[in-house]
Write a protein that holds these residues in place. Structure first.
Motif, PDB file in Angstrom:
ATOM      1  N   ASP A  54       0.850  -1.077   0.133  1.00  0.00           N
ATOM      2  CA  ASP A  54      -0.042   0.084   0.095  1.00  0.00           C
ATOM      3  C   ASP A  54       0.959   1.287   0.059  1.00  0.00           C
ATOM      4  OD1 ASP A  54       0.961  -0.006   2.750  1.00  0.00           O
ATOM      5  OD2 ASP A  54      -0.764   0.122   3.657  1.00  0.00           O
ATOM      6  N   TRP A  55       2.218   1.101  -0.404  1.00  0.00           N
ATOM      7  CA  TRP A  55       3.103   2.140  -0.460  1.00  0.00           C
ATOM      8  C   TRP A  55       3.963   2.168  -1.473  1.00  0.00           C
ATOM      9  CZ3 TRP A  55       8.410   1.177  -0.003  1.00  0.00           C
ATOM     10  CH2 TRP A  55       8.460   0.061   0.740  1.00  0.00           C
ATOM     11  N   PHE A  56       4.468   3.527  -1.920  1.00  0.00           N
ATOM     12  CA  PHE A  56       5.508   3.350  -2.776  1.00  0.00           C
ATOM     13  C   PHE A  56       6.689   4.453  -2.435  1.00  0.00           C
ATOM     14  CE2 PHE A  56       2.778   6.320  -4.523  1.00  0.00           C
ATOM     15  CZ  PHE A  56       3.408   7.414  -5.045  1.00  0.00           C
ATOM     16  N   THR A  57       7.825   4.309  -2.942  1.00  0.00           N
ATOM     17  CA  THR A  57       8.898   5.518  -2.611  1.00  0.00           C
ATOM     18  C   THR A  57       9.618   5.795  -4.111  1.00  0.00           C
ATOM     19  OG1 THR A  57       9.631   4.215  -0.673  1.00  0.00           O
ATOM     20  CG2 THR A  57      11.174   5.740  -1.710  1.00  0.00           C
ATOM     21  N   ALA A  58       9.808   7.113  -4.116  1.00  0.00           N
ATOM     22  CA  ALA A  58      10.421   7.624  -5.500  1.00  0.00           C
ATOM     23  C   ALA A  58      11.334   8.559  -5.063  1.00  0.00           C
ATOM     24  CB  ALA A  58       9.247   8.245  -6.197  1.00  0.00           C
ATOM     25  N   ASP A  59      12.395   8.863  -6.063  1.00  0.00           N
ATOM     26  CA  ASP A  59      13.486   9.847  -5.729  1.00  0.00           C
ATOM     27  C   ASP A  59      12.973  11.147  -6.393  1.00  0.00           C
ATOM     28  OD1 ASP A  59      15.471   8.097  -4.403  1.00  0.00           O
ATOM     29  OD2 ASP A  59      16.111   7.306  -6.586  1.00  0.00           O
ATOM     30  N   VAL A  60      13.717  12.140  -5.719  1.00  0.00           N
ATOM     31  CA  VAL A  60      13.273  13.768  -5.990  1.00  0.00           C
ATOM     32  C   VAL A  60      14.395  14.408  -6.338  1.00  0.00           C
ATOM     33  CG1 VAL A  60      11.802  15.710  -5.654  1.00  0.00           C
ATOM     34  CG2 VAL A  60      11.017  13.429  -4.623  1.00  0.00           C
ATOM     35  N   MET A  61      14.720  14.824  -7.613  1.00  0.00           N
ATOM     36  CA  MET A  61      15.947  15.898  -8.053  1.00  0.00           C
ATOM     37  C   MET A  61      15.554  17.072  -7.363  1.00  0.00           C
ATOM     38  SD  MET A  61      16.514  14.591 -11.774  1.00  0.00           S
ATOM     39  CE  MET A  61      14.865  15.458 -12.402  1.00  0.00           C
ATOM     40  N   GLY A  62      16.916  17.563  -7.293  1.00  0.00           N
ATOM     41  CA  GLY A  62      16.927  19.036  -6.621  1.00  0.00           C
ATOM     42  C   GLY A  62      16.218  19.909  -7.294  1.00  0.00           C
ATOM     43  N   VAL A  63      16.407  19.833  -8.614  1.00  0.00           N
ATOM     44  CA  VAL A  63      15.636  20.920  -9.585  1.00  0.00           C
ATOM     45  C   VAL A  63      14.092  20.564  -9.192  1.00  0.00           C
ATOM     46  CG1 VAL A  63      15.413  19.374 -11.558  1.00  0.00           C
ATOM     47  CG2 VAL A  63      15.390  21.635 -11.718  1.00  0.00           C
ATOM     48  N   THR A  64      13.585  19.844  -8.992  1.00  0.00           N
ATOM     49  CA  THR A  64      12.121  19.348  -8.733  1.00  0.00           C
ATOM     50  C   THR A  64      11.786  19.861  -7.404  1.00  0.00           C
ATOM     51  OG1 THR A  64      12.189  17.188 -10.045  1.00  0.00           O
ATOM     52  CG2 THR A  64      10.151  17.510  -8.726  1.00  0.00           C
ATOM     53  N   ILE A  65      12.797  19.548  -6.350  1.00  0.00           N
ATOM     54  CA  ILE A  65      12.147  20.336  -5.171  1.00  0.00           C
ATOM     55  C   ILE A  65      12.099  21.815  -5.247  1.00  0.00           C
ATOM     56  CG2 ILE A  65      13.416  20.551  -2.931  1.00  0.00           C
ATOM     57  CD1 ILE A  65      14.571  17.687  -2.895  1.00  0.00           C
ATOM     58  N   ASP A  66      13.225  22.613  -6.148  1.00  0.00           N
ATOM     59  CA  ASP A  66      13.405  23.920  -6.061  1.00  0.00           C
ATOM     60  C   ASP A  66      11.889  24.563  -6.620  1.00  0.00           C
ATOM     61  OD1 ASP A  66      15.766  23.896  -5.013  1.00  0.00           O
ATOM     62  OD2 ASP A  66      16.923  24.076  -6.792  1.00  0.00           O
ATOM     63  N   MET A  67      11.713  23.680  -7.814  1.00  0.00           N
ATOM     64  CA  MET A  67      10.507  24.585  -8.501  1.00  0.00           C
ATOM     65  C   MET A  67       9.007  24.024  -8.281  1.00  0.00           C
ATOM     66  SD  MET A  67      11.032  23.000 -12.155  1.00  0.00           S
ATOM     67  CE  MET A  67       9.884  24.291 -13.135  1.00  0.00           C
ATOM     68  N   SER A  68       9.061  23.092  -7.268  1.00  0.00           N
ATOM     69  CA  SER A  68       7.433  22.470  -6.796  1.00  0.00           C
ATOM     70  C   SER A  68       7.241  22.675  -5.383  1.00  0.00           C
ATOM     71  CB  SER A  68       7.535  21.021  -7.095  1.00  0.00           C
ATOM     72  OG  SER A  68       8.357  20.089  -6.201  1.00  0.00           O
ATOM     73  N   THR A  69       6.170  22.158  -4.889  1.00  0.00           N
ATOM     74  CA  THR A  69       5.966  22.264  -3.570  1.00  0.00           C
ATOM     75  C   THR A  69       6.288  21.101  -2.886  1.00  0.00           C
ATOM     76  OG1 THR A  69       3.616  21.223  -3.833  1.00  0.00           O
ATOM     77  CG2 THR A  69       3.755  23.616  -4.121  1.00  0.00           C
ATOM     78  N   LEU A  70       7.042  20.056  -3.279  1.00  0.00           N
ATOM     79  CA  LEU A  70       7.242  19.046  -2.858  1.00  0.00           C
ATOM     80  C   LEU A  70       8.239  19.455  -1.535  1.00  0.00           C
ATOM     81  CD1 LEU A  70       7.652  16.091  -5.459  1.00  0.00           C
ATOM     82  CD2 LEU A  70       5.650  16.639  -3.785  1.00  0.00           C
ATOM     83  N   GLY A  71       9.126  20.235  -1.817  1.00  0.00           N
ATOM     84  CA  GLY A  71      10.234  20.576  -0.779  1.00  0.00           C
ATOM     85  C   GLY A  71       9.703  20.956   0.605  1.00  0.00           C
ATOM     86  N   GLY A  72       8.307  21.070   0.625  1.00  0.00           N
ATOM     87  CA  GLY A  72       7.964  21.688   1.905  1.00  0.00           C
ATOM     88  C   GLY A  72       6.926  20.658   2.618  1.00  0.00           C
ATOM     89  N   VAL A  73       6.990  19.429   1.883  1.00  0.00           N
ATOM     90  CA  VAL A  73       6.099  18.435   2.569  1.00  0.00           C
ATOM     91  C   VAL A  73       6.585  17.577   3.580  1.00  0.00           C
ATOM     92  CG1 VAL A  73       5.012  17.774   0.133  1.00  0.00           C
ATOM     93  CG2 VAL A  73       6.810  16.454   0.780  1.00  0.00           C
ATOM     94  N   SER A  74       5.726  17.090   4.292  1.00  0.00           N
ATOM     95  CA  SER A  74       6.140  16.402   5.844  1.00  0.00           C
ATOM     96  C   SER A  74       5.415  15.260   5.975  1.00  0.00           C
ATOM     97  CB  SER A  74       6.489  17.396   6.706  1.00  0.00           C
ATOM     98  OG  SER A  74       5.010  17.906   7.275  1.00  0.00           O
ATOM     99  N   ALA A  75       5.888  14.307   6.818  1.00  0.00           N
ATOM    100  CA  ALA A  75       4.816  13.302   7.044  1.00  0.00           C
ATOM    101  C   ALA A  75       3.654  13.545   7.501  1.00  0.00           C
ATOM    102  CB  ALA A  75       5.682  12.295   8.188  1.00  0.00           C
ATOM    103  N   GLY A  76       2.496  12.717   6.968  1.00  0.00           N
ATOM    104  CA  GLY A  76       1.089  13.130   7.335  1.00  0.00           C
ATOM    105  C   GLY A  76       0.383  13.610   6.282  1.00  0.00           C
ATOM    106  N   ASP A  77       1.435  14.585   5.385  1.00  0.00           N
ATOM    107  CA  ASP A  77       0.562  15.519   4.377  1.00  0.00           C
ATOM    108  C   ASP A  77      -0.156  14.529   3.303  1.00  0.00           C
ATOM    109  OD1 ASP A  77       1.500  17.855   5.798  1.00  0.00           O
ATOM    110  OD2 ASP A  77       3.083  18.071   4.190  1.00  0.00           O
ATOM    111  N   ARG A  78      -1.196  15.353   2.933  1.00  0.00           N
ATOM    112  CA  ARG A  78      -1.930  14.600   1.697  1.00  0.00           C
ATOM    113  C   ARG A  78      -1.530  15.182   0.221  1.00  0.00           C
ATOM    114  NH1 ARG A  78      -4.754   9.964   3.054  1.00  0.00           N
ATOM    115  NH2 ARG A  78      -5.514  10.088   5.348  1.00  0.00           N
ATOM    116  N   VAL A  79      -1.403  14.021  -0.451  1.00  0.00           N
ATOM    117  CA  VAL A  79      -1.139  14.610  -2.075  1.00  0.00           C
ATOM    118  C   VAL A  79      -1.887  13.754  -2.846  1.00  0.00           C
ATOM    119  CG1 VAL A  79       1.392  15.133  -1.563  1.00  0.00           C
ATOM    120  CG2 VAL A  79       0.679  12.860  -1.770  1.00  0.00           C
ATOM    121  N   ASN A  80      -2.118  14.572  -3.983  1.00  0.00           N
ATOM    122  CA  ASN A  80      -2.957  13.981  -5.091  1.00  0.00           C
ATOM    123  C   ASN A  80      -2.055  12.933  -5.744  1.00  0.00           C
ATOM    124  OD1 ASN A  80      -5.191  15.487  -4.470  1.00  0.00           O
ATOM    125  ND2 ASN A  80      -4.409  17.262  -6.080  1.00  0.00           N
TER     126      ASN A  80
END
Length: 215
Positions: free
Chosen positions: A56-82
């Motif tokens: 019921d789970w998956f793991t993915a890598d997130v590149m630095g450029v994606t972190i910089d230009m998206s909201t993913l850099g601000g997520v934390s455990a418990g947050d909901r995502v589409n």
């Protein structure tokens, strides 16, 4: 490729930052049910690649450029995502063509409940304003939406109750940031126009005769 029709709201289990990259683990039973190593899954509108998965789970890598230009850099455990799995050949295209290659982020400016729907206004920077048109398509946090109104520095969408309850858009508040992806066709047309303008203003080079010499 995705369609912008959200399948479930996943829950972030872990966000592990290492240098200029990160690994995100998301609880998403529907997406994980048939996920395989290397599969693409849209997380908050960002196309990510599965590197590990469970029932019921998956793991993915997130590149630095994606972190910089998206909201993913601000997520934390418990947050909901589409969450949306990549489209399969033969599927109905219920939304529009979404690549998961976001243009950047926008900020919620206002939220106005109406009779049967909610109108949300987002900021729009100068770079992306030419790519957003009234009644055109846009993906907000991975959700396929139709632009109901647009100005020079803002755009609006009208959200039905189903969208508000089935996605994270129902929890937005003024000041929140979201990922946006403009229409892929608009991007290519803008790019072609840039080259067309460049060619038309380029100084003419020397003329050549059929024997190969300049005239």
């Amino acid at each position: 490729m995705f369609t912008g029709i959200i399948e479930e709201r996943g829950q972030v289990l872990a966000w592990d930052r290492t240098g200029d990259a990160a690994r995100i683990t998301v609880k998403a039973p529907i997406a994980a049910s048939d996920a395989k190593h290397g599969d693409s899954i849209s997380v908050g509108g960002v196309c990510l690649t599965v590197v590990d998965q469970g029932t019921d789970w998956f793991t993915a890598d997130v590149m630095g450029v994606t972190i910089d230009m998206s909201t993913l850099g601000g997520v934390s455990a418990g947050d909901r995502v589409n969450i949306e799995r990549a489209a399969a050949l033969g599927d109905r295209l219920g939304g529009h063509i979404v690549q998961g290659h976001i243009d950047g982020t926008s900020t919620v400016l206002t939220i106005e409940p109406a009779d049967g729907w909610t109108v949300v206004r987002f900021s729009l920077d100068r770079e992306h304003a030419p790519l957003v048109a009234r009644k055109g398509s846009i993906a907000v946090d991975g959700v396929s939406l139709t632009v109901s109104a647009v100005g020079h520095d803002w755009f609006e969408v009208s959200l039905i109750p189903e969208t508000l309850s089935a996605t994270t858009l129902g929890t937005l508040a003024p000041g929140d940031r979201v990922n946006i992806e403009t229409d892929v066709l608009a991007r290519h047309i803008l790019r072609m126009n840039e080259f067309s303008t460049e060619i038309s203003t380029r100084p003419a080079g020397p003329a050549y005769s059929i024997t190969g010499g300049t005239t």
